[in-house]
Structures are given as structure tokens and as C-alpha cells.
Design an enzyme around this catalytic site. Sequence first.
Site, PDB file in Angstrom:
ATOM      1  N   HIS A 127       0.807  -1.269   0.104  1.00 44.99           N
ATOM      2  CA  HIS A 127      -0.219   0.353  -0.057  1.00 44.99           C
ATOM      3  C   HIS A 127       0.375   1.506  -0.176  1.00 44.99           C
ATOM      4  CE1 HIS A 127       0.866   0.274   4.417  1.00 44.99           C
ATOM      5  NE2 HIS A 127       0.360   1.242   4.298  1.00 44.99           N
TER       6      HIS A 127
HETATM    7  C1  UD1 Z   1      -2.561   6.107   5.133  1.00 38.91           C
HETATM    8  C2  UD1 Z   1      -1.212   6.289   6.003  1.00 38.91           C
HETATM    9  C3  UD1 Z   1       0.245   4.847   6.478  1.00 38.91           C
HETATM   10  C4  UD1 Z   1      -0.557   3.698   6.869  1.00 38.91           C
HETATM   11  C5  UD1 Z   1      -2.189   3.922   6.185  1.00 38.91           C
HETATM   12  C6  UD1 Z   1      -2.461   2.540   7.008  1.00 38.91           C
HETATM   13  C7  UD1 Z   1      -0.416   8.602   6.055  1.00 38.91           C
HETATM   14  C8  UD1 Z   1       0.164   9.649   5.533  1.00 38.91           C
HETATM   15  N1  UD1 Z   1      -0.739   7.622   5.114  1.00 38.91           N
HETATM   16  O1  UD1 Z   1      -1.912   5.498   4.064  1.00 38.91           O
HETATM   17  O2  UD1 Z   1       1.495   5.686   6.942  1.00 38.91           O
HETATM   18  O3  UD1 Z   1       0.604   2.621   6.584  1.00 38.91           O
HETATM   19  O4  UD1 Z   1      -3.032   4.841   6.220  1.00 38.91           O
HETATM   20  O5  UD1 Z   1      -3.068   1.447   5.863  1.00 38.91           O
HETATM   21  O6  UD1 Z   1      -1.305   8.888   7.121  1.00 38.91           O
HETATM   22  N2  UD1 Z   1      -8.991   4.864   0.373  1.00 38.91           N
HETATM   23  C9  UD1 Z   1      -9.710   4.820   0.652  1.00 38.91           C
HETATM   24  N3  UD1 Z   1     -10.687   4.506   1.353  1.00 38.91           N
HETATM   25  C10 UD1 Z   1     -10.764   5.123   2.755  1.00 38.91           C
HETATM   26  C11 UD1 Z   1      -9.640   5.682   3.379  1.00 38.91           C
HETATM   27  C12 UD1 Z   1      -8.144   5.742   1.938  1.00 38.91           C
HETATM   28  O7  UD1 Z   1     -10.816   4.478  -1.118  1.00 38.91           O
HETATM   29  O8  UD1 Z   1     -11.337   4.581   3.975  1.00 38.91           O
HETATM   30  C13 UD1 Z   1      -8.268   5.074  -0.896  1.00 38.91           C
HETATM   31  C14 UD1 Z   1      -7.989   7.008  -1.130  1.00 38.91           C
HETATM   32  O9  UD1 Z   1      -7.831   7.012  -2.689  1.00 38.91           O
HETATM   33  C15 UD1 Z   1      -6.810   7.332  -0.486  1.00 38.91           C
HETATM   34  C16 UD1 Z   1      -6.129   6.878  -0.657  1.00 38.91           C
HETATM   35  O10 UD1 Z   1      -6.718   5.275  -0.362  1.00 38.91           O
HETATM   36  O11 UD1 Z   1      -6.794   8.906  -1.650  1.00 38.91           O
HETATM   37  C17 UD1 Z   1      -4.919   6.550   0.438  1.00 38.91           C
HETATM   38  O12 UD1 Z   1      -5.833   6.746   1.403  1.00 38.91           O
HETATM   39  P1  UD1 Z   1      -4.549   7.981   2.475  1.00 38.91           P
HETATM   40  O13 UD1 Z   1      -5.073   7.847   3.764  1.00 38.91           O
HETATM   41  O14 UD1 Z   1      -4.511   9.282   2.306  1.00 38.91           O
HETATM   42  O15 UD1 Z   1      -3.400   6.982   2.629  1.00 38.91           O
HETATM   43  P2  UD1 Z   1      -2.531   5.755   3.021  1.00 38.91           P
HETATM   44  O16 UD1 Z   1      -2.181   4.901   1.784  1.00 38.91           O
HETATM   45  O17 UD1 Z   1      -4.261   4.580   3.491  1.00 38.91           O
HETATM   46  N1  UDP Z   2      -4.403  -5.721   8.495  1.00 40.76           N
HETATM   47  C1  UDP Z   2      -5.156  -5.602   8.322  1.00 40.76           C
HETATM   48  N2  UDP Z   2      -6.322  -6.315   7.712  1.00 40.76           N
HETATM   49  C2  UDP Z   2      -5.976  -6.143   6.173  1.00 40.76           C
HETATM   50  C3  UDP Z   2      -4.372  -5.808   6.612  1.00 40.76           C
HETATM   51  C4  UDP Z   2      -3.346  -5.414   7.616  1.00 40.76           C
HETATM   52  O1  UDP Z   2      -6.331  -6.085  10.093  1.00 40.76           O
HETATM   53  O2  UDP Z   2      -6.451  -6.711   5.570  1.00 40.76           O
HETATM   54  C5  UDP Z   2      -3.712  -4.494   9.894  1.00 40.76           C
HETATM   55  C6  UDP Z   2      -2.547  -5.587  10.291  1.00 40.76           C
HETATM   56  O3  UDP Z   2      -2.269  -6.503  11.141  1.00 40.76           O
HETATM   57  C7  UDP Z   2      -1.797  -5.146  10.667  1.00 40.76           C
HETATM   58  C8  UDP Z   2      -2.369  -3.774  10.580  1.00 40.76           C
HETATM   59  O4  UDP Z   2      -3.772  -3.525   9.863  1.00 40.76           O
HETATM   60  O5  UDP Z   2      -1.782  -4.233  12.442  1.00 40.76           O
HETATM   61  C9  UDP Z   2      -0.989  -2.805   9.368  1.00 40.76           C
HETATM   62  O6  UDP Z   2      -1.899  -1.732   8.605  1.00 40.76           O
HETATM   63  P1  UDP Z   2      -1.119  -0.828   7.054  1.00 40.76           P
HETATM   64  O7  UDP Z   2      -0.662  -2.257   6.773  1.00 40.76           O
HETATM   65  O8  UDP Z   2      -2.770  -0.343   6.326  1.00 40.76           O
HETATM   66  O9  UDP Z   2      -0.613  -0.222   7.848  1.00 40.76           O
HETATM   67  P2  UDP Z   2       0.809   0.246   8.223  1.00 40.76           P
HETATM   68  O10 UDP Z   2       0.951  -0.856   9.516  1.00 40.76           O
HETATM   69  O11 UDP Z   2       2.391  -0.234   7.327  1.00 40.76           O
HETATM   70  O12 UDP Z   2       1.075   2.128   8.979  1.00 40.76           O
END
Ligand code: UD1
Ligand code: UDP
Length: 357
Positions: free
Chosen positions: A206
Site C-alpha cells: 500500500h
Molecule cells: C495511511 C498512512 C500510512 C499508513 C496507512 C495504513 C499517512 C500519510 N499515511 O496511508 O502511514 O500506513 O494509512 O493503512 O497518513 N482510501 C479509500 N478508502 C479509505 C481510505 C483511503 O478508498 O477508507 C483511498 C483513497 O483513494 C485515498 C488513498 O486510499 O486517497 C490513500 O489514503 P490515505 O489515508 O491518504 O493514505 P493511506 O495510503 O491509507
Molecule cells: N491489517 C488488517 N487487515 C488487512 C491488512 C492489515 O487487519 O487486510 C492490519 C495488520 O494486522 C496490521 C495493520 O493492519 O496491524 C497494518 O496496517 P497497514 O499495513 O495498513 O499500515 P502500516 O502498519 O504500514 O502503517
Amino acid sequence: MKVLNVIGTRPQYIKLFPVCRELAGNGYENVIVDTGQHYDETLSQVFLEELDIPSVDYDLDVRSGSHGEQTGRMLAEIEDIVEEEDPDAVIVYGDTNSTLAAAIATAKLPPRLTHVESGTRSYNRSMPEELNRVMTDHVSDVLYAPTERAVENLAHEGLTDGVVLTGDVMYDAILWAREYVATSEDRGVLDDLPIEPGEFVLATVHRPRNTDDGQRLQAILSVLDEHPLPVVFPAHPRVRNRIAELDLDAELGADFHLIDPVGYLDFVRLLDGAERVATDSGGAQKEAFMLETPCVTLREETEWDETVECGWNRLVGADPDLIREALGENGNRPPRPDPFGDGRAAERIVGALDDGS
Ligand code: UD1
Ligand code: UDP
């Protein structure tokens, strides 16, 4: 004593729940603010329900946007709530935009600002999370460090006051979840897929570096797809959207299971049952290590070097040869050390709140 927690993304619900349990057990008044950075049911609601998190007091519903816009909208709203609630302490978690917004809002107000998962560093400032971590640590009053390495990182930046070595709340969380899934008859997602324990690869992607760059994403997917074992790929919306945009799913074989994100308990079932994990997630790298499943990290660096140094995690970036080699590697691994504490991090965090730190 009154505590206000700010969360907003999938990993933050998981980091929050052990702390909530401990706060409830010690009679704290506990306010929860959810920024709504994650809003899809599979990235938010599912965790609130299965982890028995007390009801959210404020749902800001900020959703997606550019970094500045998203962080700014959260900041303004959190500032009003902190002023209104006037808690003794604010707890922020990890390294997302929700963490930074809550930190900046609180730093100029009276409550103590406390940061869970403080001091972790990838030393790659092109990652938004690295900037969020550094800025949050430098305005926090109390720095809850998950590992000795995190304490050292903070000391290198001159941060020694207010540092408390707690262990990692994700270790607390996974010890509970591992026990829960081991004693439950429900096999969850394992019954929905044509996979056998120990005979599949679990993969997640991601990070913007791997999703925005179409060539990297294609290289990762095609080398995973070549693997002789089935691959389970719960897709975060960021990667799901990108795969659709580039039409990459058309190239994937029948043994590549591109599924929706799963809840935490199902993810633990998959992590525990996998022959190997391939991921660019920070949390999944640690959780694979905690469950003794070897990990291949699809990044060039990590904030969790402890898992790499002992041979349980390999950094391979998006290089197909390195990924292939690491996925096939079967050498003996040394016994796994315990850098993440003893599963009582939340107890230490709340204990430190009691002490006034
Ligand atoms: C965010 C965090 C990242 C974390 C991740 C956990 C920041 C800068 N990044 O990344 O550190 O690892 O969450 O999963 O805070 N979107 C949806 N539905 C949702 C949320 C997001 O469709 O409920 C899509 C949207 O297109 C959005 C993109 O995902 O633009 C990215 O979402 P965003 O919250 O900006 O960052 P993550 O990649 O989720
Ligand atoms: N996770 C989950 N379901 C999924 C993928 C991840 O519950 O389909 C959980 C996982 O156990 C971990 C957390 O989400 O605790 C990690 O989130 P993510 O990889 O989105 O973010 P990061 O840790 O890189 O910030």
C-alpha cells in the site's frame, strides 16, 4: 484523570485497543476522537466492532485529500475538541497524518502530549510517515518508545527527557489475538479460500512508492504470481484502485487471490498460517516476526531493523530477482529475539500516565 486519544487509520485502531482496555481497567475517563482518515468499512468499522473499542466520541469524517488539506482539516477540528474537553493528556499513535495533526494541535495547548510508538526511524525522509514521526516526537512531552533502538534514535536527536521504554502495543495486541484465534472454532477467512495452513504466501502492498510507480507494482505482482504456492493479497484501496487503473488484474493467475482487506482477527489467521509474508506494511513486518513467519519486505529500508538483523525479515525493494530469491530462501533461522517487550506495553503506558509522565 481524563485522557483523549486520537486515531483515524487501520493500524491505529489496533494500537488503540490494548491501551483502551488498560485505561478502562484503571478508571480513567477516556475520550476517543476518530479523524476518519480511513472511512471504508473494511479499514475502520470492522476494527471498532471486533476489538471491542469503546464508542467513538467524535468522528471528524475528514476522509482523503492532499497531505496539507487532510492534515489541516484535522488540525483545526482537533484543536477545538482538545480545548472543549480539556483532558489531562492526549495520546497519539504511530506516524500517520492523523498523528501529526493531533500532535500539532495539542502541542500549543495545556494537556500533556504523549506519543505511542515514539522513536522509530526509517531514515528515509521521502516517506511522509518519517516526517510525521520526527515532527511528532519533537513536540511531544512523553515519548513512549517500543524498543531499545527507538530510545537510541531519540537520544541521537537530543530527545532524552520524557522517554519511557514501554515495549510495543502491537505485541500486546497480537498476543491477545493469537490466543483468541487459537481457541476459537471459527476459522474465518481460512474457510473462504482454497488454501492450506503453511502452504500459501500472504502479501500486502500500500505504500505510495510501490503503488504510484506502475512499473514497481507490476514487477511485484508478477513475481508473486509466479510463486508455486497460492498467494493471498488483501488489497488496501490505494493498491486496488491502482491495479484497476493499470488493468493489472487481467494478468494474474487463478492462484492469486486478490481480496478485500480483512479484519484484524482474519489477518492474524493469515499471518500465522502463511508459509511466508511479502509486504511493504510496517505493522505486518512486525506481526510476521511476532508470529515467527518469515517476512520479505518490499522496501529498501525499514524502521524495524531489529527484525532484519536476526534473519527473520529480508529487505528486497521491488527487484524481481531479490524478491524471488528471498521468497525461496529456506535456511535455518536463529531463535527469534524479543525486541518488542513482554506484551505489557499498554500497562506501562497507563502506569506512566499515573506517575504524571
Ligand atoms: C495511511 C498512512 C500510512 C499508513 C496507512 C495504513 C499517512 C500519510 N499515511 O496511508 O502511514 O500506513 O494509512 O493503512 O497518513 N482510501 C479509500 N478508502 C479509505 C481510505 C483511503 O478508498 O477508507 C483511498 C483513497 O483513494 C485515498 C488513498 O486510499 O486517497 C490513500 O489514503 P490515505 O489515508 O491518504 O493514505 P493511506 O495510503 O491509507
Ligand atoms: N491489517 C488488517 N487487515 C488487512 C491488512 C492489515 O487487519 O487486510 C492490519 C495488520 O494486522 C496490521 C495493520 O493492519 O496491524 C497494518 O496496517 P497497514 O499495513 O495498513 O499500515 P502500516 O502498519 O504500514 O502503517
